[in-house]
Design a protein around this motif. Structure first.
Motif, PDB file in Angstrom:
ATOM      1  N   ASN A 199      34.337  40.793  42.603  1.00 55.95           N
ATOM      2  CA  ASN A 199      34.950  39.617  41.983  1.00 55.95           C
ATOM      3  C   ASN A 199      35.268  39.857  40.511  1.00 55.95           C
ATOM      4  N   ILE A 200      35.105  41.109  40.044  1.00 52.76           N
ATOM      5  CA  ILE A 200      35.420  41.464  38.663  1.00 52.76           C
ATOM      6  C   ILE A 200      36.935  41.566  38.511  1.00 52.76           C
ATOM      7  N   GLU A 201      37.458  40.978  37.467  1.00 52.91           N
ATOM      8  CA  GLU A 201      38.904  40.975  37.275  1.00 52.91           C
ATOM      9  C   GLU A 201      39.382  42.060  36.319  1.00 52.91           C
ATOM     10  N   ASP A 202      38.476  42.611  35.495  1.00 50.50           N
ATOM     11  CA  ASP A 202      38.899  43.666  34.577  1.00 50.50           C
ATOM     12  C   ASP A 202      37.681  44.433  34.081  1.00 50.50           C
ATOM     13  N   MET A 203      37.892  45.684  33.687  1.00 48.72           N
ATOM     14  CA  MET A 203      36.869  46.501  33.049  1.00 48.72           C
ATOM     15  C   MET A 203      37.526  47.259  31.906  1.00 48.72           C
ATOM     16  N   GLY A 239      43.084  46.339  41.887  1.00 43.50           N
ATOM     17  CA  GLY A 239      43.899  45.984  43.033  1.00 43.50           C
ATOM     18  C   GLY A 239      45.056  45.066  42.684  1.00 43.50           C
ATOM     19  N   SER A 240      46.100  45.113  43.496  1.00 46.09           N
ATOM     20  CA  SER A 240      47.228  44.205  43.331  1.00 46.09           C
ATOM     21  C   SER A 240      46.827  42.759  43.605  1.00 46.09           C
ATOM     22  N   ASP A 241      45.612  42.571  44.152  1.00 47.65           N
ATOM     23  CA  ASP A 241      45.078  41.226  44.367  1.00 47.65           C
ATOM     24  C   ASP A 241      44.379  40.684  43.129  1.00 47.65           C
ATOM     25  N   GLY A 242      44.335  41.497  42.040  1.00 44.98           N
ATOM     26  CA  GLY A 242      43.767  41.029  40.783  1.00 44.98           C
ATOM     27  C   GLY A 242      42.301  41.355  40.579  1.00 44.98           C
ATOM     28  N   TYR A 243      41.711  42.147  41.467  1.00 46.59           N
ATOM     29  CA  TYR A 243      40.278  42.427  41.372  1.00 46.59           C
ATOM     30  C   TYR A 243      39.999  43.926  41.305  1.00 46.59           C
ATOM     31  N   VAL A 289      29.887  39.785  42.559  1.00 46.61           N
ATOM     32  CA  VAL A 289      29.858  39.496  43.996  1.00 46.61           C
ATOM     33  C   VAL A 289      30.679  40.579  44.690  1.00 46.61           C
ATOM     34  N   PHE A 290      30.132  41.128  45.777  1.00 43.15           N
ATOM     35  CA  PHE A 290      30.796  42.194  46.512  1.00 43.15           C
ATOM     36  C   PHE A 290      31.209  41.723  47.897  1.00 43.15           C
TER      37      PHE A 290
END
Length: 387
Positions: A83-87, A155-159, A248-249
């Motif tokens: 559920n991470i959106e960026d690193m 991912g192209s899904d934003g995660y 969350v995985f």
């Protein structure tokens, strides 16, 4: 499908437009085997292997061929969505450091045996496998070398996603070599019509040797999955530490691409050998990785019967390892990755065997299999650890 070769006893159906003559000759050897079912299929990443092209799919009636499975039995992919959106770069480097500290790479193994409860149940395996078991306990949760990797992706899904490519370590090779040697000895004794120099020695399925190989092969497949799962747990622990537990995985996606299995095709039960090929039944979720620094894909199978419901297992090599080290330019390959901001694993000339220039264009590979899979998520690399 790109073309069909109809000059042999059985057709060869190709989804590939860039392939060596040596791989075509191997496919012709397959197509002339007396126990081939329907046809031979070559996926878009196909290239020369040992006996059978990597990226090949072969269905047989009544026999199993160890070299049509390959030496890294159960080698495959797993991927997990977070559920991470960026690193940021600092976080990625922290995670890469954690991975290198907790997961042995290359030929390295754990110094101590791992928790035996994490190993697959052995069941009815051979004495050969029993002898390998103790060593396998130290190899559980280790990456191996070659083209194996751990990659962090957006991912192209934003995660953020984690992807791992690894296999059965040394036990798969030992099992493959043992049964291929056994098959060669038996084939010579039976005066079979299959030429020994084709490296396609077979075991009739009703023999004790075939039964033993099937059991040992399945254990290698199960061990390879257990191996990937343990590495994924280490990566998850690193992500949890960096994000103070707030991650969350999703459920793990796992596929093997070196194995043989009983399947029903064209209303007959046959043994489908996939050597560097991924099963792609209708609606089945799969993973197709690119080369280092290029995109990877989560895909959904279309169940194309002509490929025996299969697709590619990656981009596929265009250069051998030594050739890549000789011919690719180190600075060019490093610049290609640096320009994309990817934390990568290319440091010197010996690393060029896994540079993007040694592989086919993943965009072409994906275009060539639009009738085999559809793309669900496109994954761009952020950081990679190579074996």
């Amino acid at each position: 499908m790109k073309q069909v070769i109809s000059t042999e006893k059985h057709p060869i159906k190709l989804w590939v437009d860039q392939i060596e003559d040596s791989a075509i000759n191997q496919a012709k050897n397959l197509a002339n085997l007396p126990f081939v079912y329907k046809h031979v299929a070559l996926m878009p990443d196909a290239h020369t292997g040992y006996g059978m092209p990597i990226g090949g799919v072969l269905a047989t009636k009544g026999v199993i061929i160890p070299n049509a499975v390959g030496v890294d039995i159960g080698c495959g992919m797993c991927a997990i969505k977070t559920n991470i959106e960026d690193m940021d770069t600092t976080e990625l480097k922290q995670l890469m450091s954690h991975i290198r500290k907790t997961i042995p790479l290359g030929k390295n193994s754990h110094k101590e045996k791992q928790d035996e409860s994490l190993m697959p149940q052995r069941g009815d395996v051979s004495n050969v496998m029993e002898q390998l078991y103790s060593k396998a306990l130290c190899q559980l949760g280790t990456l191996g070398g070659g083209n194996h990797f751990i990659e962090i992706q957006r991912g192209s899904d934003g995660y953020i996603w984690v992807m791992i490519h690894s296999g059965s370590r040394n036990i798969g090779k030992q099992i493959a070599d043992f049964y291929n040697k056994k098959a060669r000895q038996l084939n010579e004794r039976w005066y079979t019509q299959v030429p020994i120099n084709a490296d396609l020695a077979f075991l009739p399925i009703e023999t004790e040797e075939a039964h033993a190989y099937m059991n040992d092969m399945q254990y290698c497949i199960d061990f390879a999955f257990a191996n990937r799962k343990q590495m994924m747990e280490k990566v998850k622990a690193g992500l949890l530490e960096i994000n103070q537990g707030n991650v969350v995985f999703d459920d793990i996606i796992n596929i093997a691409h070196n194995y043989a299995a009983w399947e029903n095709h064209y209303n007959e039960n046959v043994l489908v050998h996939r050597k560097g090929a991924t099963r792609a039944y209708k609606g089945e979720i799969g993973i197709i990785p690119g080369s280092q620094g290029t995109k990877s894909y989560i895909v959904e199978g279309l169940g194309n019967p002509e490929s025996f419901m299969s697709c590619s297992h990656g981009a596929g090599r265009v250069m051998g390892r030594k050739q890549a080290q000789r011919e690719l330019d180190l600075e060019t390959e490093i610049s290609r990755l640096n320009e994309k901001g990817i934390i990568h694993a290319i440091r010197n000339t010996k690393d060029l065997d896994e540079a993007a220039g040694a592989y086919k264009d993943i965009d072409v590979v994906m275009a060539n299999q639009k009738d085999l899979v559809k793309i669900k998520v496109e994954l761009k690399p952020l950081a990679v650890v190579k074996g």
